[in-house]
Design an enzyme around this catalytic site. Structure first.
Site, PDB file in Angstrom:
ATOM      1  N   LYS A  94      -8.158 -13.250   4.612  1.00 51.00           N
ATOM      2  CA  LYS A  94      -7.440 -12.430   5.562  1.00 51.00           C
ATOM      3  C   LYS A  94      -8.001 -11.015   5.462  1.00 51.00           C
ATOM      4  O   LYS A  94      -8.599 -10.670   4.449  1.00 51.00           O
ATOM      5  CB  LYS A  94      -5.934 -12.475   5.317  1.00 51.00           C
ATOM      6  CG  LYS A  94      -5.461 -12.205   3.889  1.00 51.00           C
ATOM      7  CD  LYS A  94      -3.978 -12.565   3.771  1.00 51.00           C
ATOM      8  CE  LYS A  94      -3.411 -12.160   2.432  1.00 51.00           C
ATOM      9  NZ  LYS A  94      -3.511 -13.233   1.432  1.00 51.00           N
TER      10      LYS A  94
ATOM     11  N   ARG B 201      -2.914 -14.844 -11.825  1.00 45.29           N
ATOM     12  CA  ARG B 201      -2.250 -13.546 -11.782  1.00 45.29           C
ATOM     13  C   ARG B 201      -1.271 -13.458 -12.933  1.00 45.29           C
ATOM     14  O   ARG B 201      -0.422 -14.332 -13.092  1.00 45.29           O
ATOM     15  CB  ARG B 201      -1.503 -13.421 -10.451  1.00 45.29           C
ATOM     16  CG  ARG B 201      -1.602 -12.056  -9.852  1.00 45.29           C
ATOM     17  CD  ARG B 201      -1.124 -12.092  -8.425  1.00 45.29           C
ATOM     18  NE  ARG B 201      -2.209 -12.332  -7.487  1.00 45.29           N
ATOM     19  CZ  ARG B 201      -2.058 -12.256  -6.175  1.00 45.29           C
ATOM     20  NH1 ARG B 201      -0.893 -11.983  -5.644  1.00 45.29           N
ATOM     21  NH2 ARG B 201      -3.093 -12.469  -5.373  1.00 45.29           N
TER      22      ARG B 201
ATOM     23  N   ASP C 213      -2.742  -3.603   1.819  1.00 42.22           N
ATOM     24  CA  ASP C 213      -2.274  -3.844   0.447  1.00 42.22           C
ATOM     25  C   ASP C 213      -3.329  -3.494  -0.600  1.00 42.22           C
ATOM     26  O   ASP C 213      -4.395  -2.953  -0.283  1.00 42.22           O
ATOM     27  CB  ASP C 213      -1.796  -5.289   0.283  1.00 42.22           C
ATOM     28  CG  ASP C 213      -2.941  -6.285   0.264  1.00 42.22           C
ATOM     29  OD1 ASP C 213      -3.985  -5.986   0.882  1.00 42.22           O
ATOM     30  OD2 ASP C 213      -2.802  -7.346  -0.366  1.00 42.22           O
TER      31      ASP C 213
ATOM     32  N   ASP D  11      -6.481  -7.135   2.026  1.00 41.46           N
ATOM     33  CA  ASP D  11      -6.488  -8.293   2.926  1.00 41.46           C
ATOM     34  C   ASP D  11      -5.227  -8.401   3.778  1.00 41.46           C
ATOM     35  O   ASP D  11      -5.180  -9.183   4.714  1.00 41.46           O
ATOM     36  CB  ASP D  11      -6.769  -9.605   2.169  1.00 41.46           C
ATOM     37  CG  ASP D  11      -5.804  -9.863   1.036  1.00 41.46           C
ATOM     38  OD1 ASP D  11      -4.907  -9.021   0.802  1.00 41.46           O
ATOM     39  OD2 ASP D  11      -5.948 -10.905   0.365  1.00 41.46           O
ATOM     40  N   ARG D  12      -4.197  -7.609   3.438  1.00 49.45           N
ATOM     41  CA  ARG D  12      -2.964  -7.677   4.243  1.00 49.45           C
ATOM     42  C   ARG D  12      -2.863  -6.476   5.182  1.00 49.45           C
ATOM     43  O   ARG D  12      -3.499  -5.449   4.946  1.00 49.45           O
ATOM     44  CB  ARG D  12      -1.736  -7.651   3.335  1.00 49.45           C
ATOM     45  CG  ARG D  12      -1.610  -8.854   2.460  1.00 49.45           C
ATOM     46  CD  ARG D  12      -0.279  -8.817   1.755  1.00 49.45           C
ATOM     47  NE  ARG D  12      -0.162  -9.972   0.881  1.00 49.45           N
ATOM     48  CZ  ARG D  12       0.988 -10.439   0.431  1.00 49.45           C
ATOM     49  NH1 ARG D  12       2.120  -9.833   0.748  1.00 49.45           N
ATOM     50  NH2 ARG D  12       1.013 -11.490  -0.359  1.00 49.45           N
TER      51      ARG D  12
ATOM     52  N   SER E  63      -3.619  -8.184  -5.846  1.00 51.26           N
ATOM     53  CA  SER E  63      -3.230  -7.956  -4.456  1.00 51.26           C
ATOM     54  C   SER E  63      -2.110  -6.935  -4.289  1.00 51.26           C
ATOM     55  O   SER E  63      -2.252  -5.801  -4.705  1.00 51.26           O
ATOM     56  CB  SER E  63      -2.851  -9.301  -3.847  1.00 51.26           C
ATOM     57  OG  SER E  63      -2.688  -9.168  -2.469  1.00 51.26           O
ATOM     58  N   HIS E  64      -0.989  -7.372  -3.732  1.00 54.63           N
ATOM     59  CA  HIS E  64       0.111  -6.455  -3.425  1.00 54.63           C
ATOM     60  C   HIS E  64       0.986  -6.184  -4.643  1.00 54.63           C
ATOM     61  O   HIS E  64       1.901  -5.380  -4.558  1.00 54.63           O
ATOM     62  CB  HIS E  64       0.964  -7.069  -2.326  1.00 54.63           C
ATOM     63  CG  HIS E  64       1.449  -8.432  -2.702  1.00 54.63           C
ATOM     64  ND1 HIS E  64       0.596  -9.501  -2.767  1.00 54.63           N
ATOM     65  CD2 HIS E  64       2.653  -8.876  -3.090  1.00 54.63           C
ATOM     66  CE1 HIS E  64       1.274 -10.564  -3.167  1.00 54.63           C
ATOM     67  NE2 HIS E  64       2.527 -10.221  -3.371  1.00 54.63           N
TER      68      HIS E  64
ATOM     69  N   THR F 184       1.007 -22.548   2.354  1.00 52.94           N
ATOM     70  CA  THR F 184       0.838 -21.119   2.087  1.00 52.94           C
ATOM     71  C   THR F 184      -0.420 -20.853   1.262  1.00 52.94           C
ATOM     72  O   THR F 184      -0.685 -21.559   0.286  1.00 52.94           O
ATOM     73  CB  THR F 184       2.079 -20.607   1.336  1.00 52.94           C
ATOM     74  OG1 THR F 184       3.204 -20.731   2.213  1.00 52.94           O
ATOM     75  CG2 THR F 184       1.917 -19.163   0.911  1.00 52.94           C
TER      76      THR F 184
ATOM     77  N   ASP G  65      -5.624  -5.052  -2.339  1.00 52.05           N
ATOM     78  CA  ASP G  65      -7.011  -5.503  -2.195  1.00 52.05           C
ATOM     79  C   ASP G  65      -7.493  -5.539  -0.744  1.00 52.05           C
ATOM     80  O   ASP G  65      -8.584  -6.042  -0.465  1.00 52.05           O
ATOM     81  CB  ASP G  65      -7.203  -6.871  -2.858  1.00 52.05           C
ATOM     82  CG  ASP G  65      -6.339  -7.949  -2.228  1.00 52.05           C
ATOM     83  OD1 ASP G  65      -5.247  -7.619  -1.721  1.00 52.05           O
ATOM     84  OD2 ASP G  65      -6.751  -9.125  -2.236  1.00 52.05           O
TER      85      ASP G  65
HETATM   86  C1  VG1 Z   1       2.122 -14.794  -1.299  1.00 55.66           C
HETATM   87  C2  VG1 Z   1       2.303 -14.991   0.186  1.00 55.66           C
HETATM   88  C3  VG1 Z   1       1.178 -15.837   0.744  1.00 55.66           C
HETATM   89  C4  VG1 Z   1      -0.171 -15.185   0.392  1.00 55.66           C
HETATM   90  C5  VG1 Z   1      -0.267 -14.949  -1.101  1.00 55.66           C
HETATM   91  C6  VG1 Z   1      -1.520 -14.178  -1.480  1.00 55.66           C
HETATM   92  O1  VG1 Z   1       2.158 -16.047  -1.963  1.00 55.66           O
HETATM   93  O2  VG1 Z   1       3.545 -15.584   0.465  1.00 55.66           O
HETATM   94  O3  VG1 Z   1       1.339 -15.985   2.125  1.00 55.66           O
HETATM   95  O4  VG1 Z   1      -1.229 -16.005   0.789  1.00 55.66           O
HETATM   96  O5  VG1 Z   1       0.860 -14.189  -1.547  1.00 55.66           O
HETATM   97  O6  VG1 Z   1      -1.570 -12.958  -0.806  1.00 55.66           O
HETATM   98  P1  VG1 Z   1       3.468 -16.613  -2.700  1.00 55.66           P
HETATM   99  O7  VG1 Z   1       3.035 -17.911  -3.315  1.00 55.66           O
HETATM  100  O8  VG1 Z   1       3.902 -15.584  -3.659  1.00 55.66           O
HETATM  101  O9  VG1 Z   1       4.492 -16.791  -1.619  1.00 55.66           O
HETATM  102  V1  VG1 Z   1      -2.495 -11.662  -1.407  1.00 55.66           V
HETATM  103  O10 VG1 Z   1      -2.518 -10.452  -0.362  1.00 55.66           O
HETATM  104  O11 VG1 Z   1      -2.406 -11.972  -2.923  1.00 55.66           O
HETATM  105  O12 VG1 Z   1      -4.077 -12.193  -1.567  1.00 55.66           O
HETATM  106 CO    CO Z   2      -3.892  -9.030  -0.886  1.00 62.95          CO
END
Ligand code: VG1
Ligand code: CO
Length: 543
Positions: A376, A22, A277, A281-282, A113-114, A344, A279
């Site tokens: 997820k 990312r 979110d 998954d959340r 993602s988010h 995580t 993509d």
């Molecule tokens: C964050 C969250 C983690 C999740 C990851 C990807 O990671 O805390 O629980 O699995 O994002 O989510 P980090 O390392 O920033 O805490 V997503 O919706 O990108 O696929």
């Molecule tokens: Co996501």
């Protein structure tokens, strides 16, 4: 058409984080940046020859050009077939499902993602393996090593494929199948949930608001909730995916889904609210005047999953990421099933799901899912909630009260300190690492440390060890603080401080979260010397 082997030089910053690679979009726009990573991935899986893949993303800026690049490279690497969602769009859980359904050799998910999207925001790429799940650490490490030594990549000079027309096109020796992004996913959902019961719920006047946050779940939610389940037209808001998510953060939490929260907090707000979110998954779950923390949502789903047809036989076990609250542990204990605590990131659930050891998994960051895919799944969580509400015939607020009266309540909050200078964040973590062994028994503020460690996980299936996954500190009286650095940020470091306080079922459950967490928060700040090391004590985001 010709296949070319193009000479390249390595970049030194392509280490995949919690969920793939990312970076700022402009970093991905550098010449050969994406190509290097994709070729490094093909090399890490033993080449692409004769293989099939799914390739799609969440529609953010660069999605379509990245797909064209990967299609040309897949062809040049000898792939026999690539499946792409129409318009280049597929949610992450839908990609996972398609990999499994079509028994492909894996897939590329294009998303950050988010994180926000756009030319000045974020982009990302993640490789999922043939089980449908994110590449495990051993593979991401192999990819990373390849990125550091890569000297050429394979591509071809075929014309771009039109991604807007469903059907199969032959690209020299490789088939490109463009499919409806929603259809297969909807069929899977139909096998898991009682659509008739949910349909009756909506026809009885139950109202809902689903905020797709201008991201990928718009088309899915529209087709399933409004089209199939009879939710009123207009239930889905912000339902058209846009390359910059309408300028916002497609992050389903009370901060970024503020509009949804304010509608849900009204006396006459809808019965049920949800958001997803970038993509897909959340998920965020909120009832009328009742926000449900993701950790509580996991516990409620696990406790009630048997009410949905797909889980009627009961669940095998539960897994949660380490920073996620212990609410699910209490459910597992009552059900007499195993609970697993993993680092995580969804990649750590894959082996447990494949081995049938767990059926439901979740993370405090608004991720819940089950063994139906290996990611997820935001909309899955929403549908399971709807199925449970349809059977139990009670409001979200009452369901939560009932849950807490049975299990007690794990008050929970995550405090994010963003864009911290990396040295300072590293220093804070190092200090805690250095002193964790001596902490138990120490009095801090008004409480005492009962245990402390630097979380290390051994996968029970392949025995691989992942160390240094965050500092856990347990306090007397059911408090816990966890410190870890984010692996998905694209600017400086993000320190995450996770706070939890358990109160037994007999206690007063009406106290505010911030009040319930006051003692553990003060102790966490003191033990880490946070204010001095970060130069501030207020977090940027509290969820
Ligand atoms: C964050 C969250 C983690 C999740 C990851 C990807 O990671 O805390 O629980 O699995 O994002 O989510 P980090 O390392 O920033 O805490 V997503 O919706 O990108 O696929
Ligand atoms: Co996501």
């Amino acid at each position: 058409m010709s296949i070319q082997e193009v000479a390249t030089e390595p970049f030194d910053d392509q280490k995949p984080g919690t969920s793939g690679l990312r970076k700022k979009t402009r970093v991905f726009m550098q010449e050969r940046y994406l190509e290097n990573f994709v070729q490094s991935t093909f090399n890490a899986i033993g080449g692409g020859s004769g293989k099939t893949f799914v390739v799609s993303g969440d529609g953010r800026f660069l999605n379509d050009t990245a797909i064209q690049t990967i299609l040309k490279m897949a062809l040049a690497n000898g792939a026999s077939k690539v499946i792409v969602g129409k318009g280049g769009l597929l949610s992450t859980p839908a990609v996972s499902h398609l990999i499994r359904l079509n028994k492909t050799d894996g897939g590329f998910v294009l998303s950050a993602s988010h994180n926000p999207g756009g030319i000045d925001e974020d982009f990302g790429i993640k490789f999922n393996t043939s089980n449908g799940g994110p590449a495990p650490e051993a593979l991401t490490e192999k990819i990373f090593q390849n990125t550091k030594s890569i000297s050429s990549y394979n591509t071809s000079d075929v014309a771009d494929i039109n991604l807007e027309i469903a059907g199969t096109t032959k690209l020299e020796g490789m088939a490109v199948e463009i499919i409806d992004p929603v259809a297969n996913y909807m069929e899977l959902m139909r096998t898991l949930f009682d659509f008739d019961a949910i349909r009756n719920l909506f026809s009885s006047g139950f109202s809902m608001r689903f905020d797709a946050m201008h991201a990928i779940t718009g088309p899915y939610a529209k087709a399933i909730l409004e089209g199939e389940l009879g939710a009123a037209e207009g239930t889905v808001v912000n339902g058209i995916p846009s390359p910059d998510f309408g300028g916002g953060h497609p992050d389903p939490n009370p901060i970024w889904a503020k509009d949804l929260m304010s509608v849900m907090m009204q006396d006459d707000g809808p019965d049920f609210g949800a958001a997803s979110d970038g993509d897909g998954d959340r998920n965020m779950i909120v009832g009328r005047q009742a926000y449900v923390t993701p950790s509580d949502s996991l516990a409620v789903l696990a406790a009630n999953a048997h009410l949905a047809p797909g889980y009627a036989k009961g669940i095998a076990g539960i897994a949660r990421s380490m920073p996620t609250s212990g609410a699910a542990d209490l459910v597992a204990r009552k059900l007499g099933i195993e609970i697993f605590e993993t680092p995580t990131g969804w990649k750590f659930f894959g082996n447990l799901l494949d081995a049938g050891k767990v059926s439901i998994c979740g993370e405090e960051s608004a991720g819940t899912g089950s063994d139906h895919v290996r990611e997820k799944d935001g909309l899955w969580a929403v549908l399971l909630w709807l199925n449970i509400l349809a059977v139990r015939k009670m409001s979200v607020a009452d369901l939560m009260k009932d849950h807490w009266a049975t299990y007690g309540r794990n008050y929970y909050s995550r405090h994010d300190f963003e864009a911290v200078p990396t040295e300072n964040a590293d220093q804070l973590m190092q200090n805690l690492r250095d002193k964790q062994e001596s902490l138990p028994g120490t009095k801090i503020g008004s409480t005492t440390v009962e245990f402390a460690d630097d979380f290390s996980y051994q996968d029970p299936i392949d025995n691989s060890v992942s160390a240094h996954q965050g500092i856990r500190i347990g306090f007397a009286g059911g408090g816990r603080a966890v410190f870890r650095l984010s692996g998905t940020g694209t600017e400086g470091a993000t320190l995450r401080l996770y706070l939890e306080q358990y109160v037994p079922a007999s206690s007063d459950m009406s106290i505010e979260t911030a009040v319930a967490l006051k003692e553990v928060q003060a102790a966490a700040h003191e033990v880490s010397n946070l204010a001095a090391l970060l130069g501030r004590s207020e977090p940027d985001v509290v969820t």
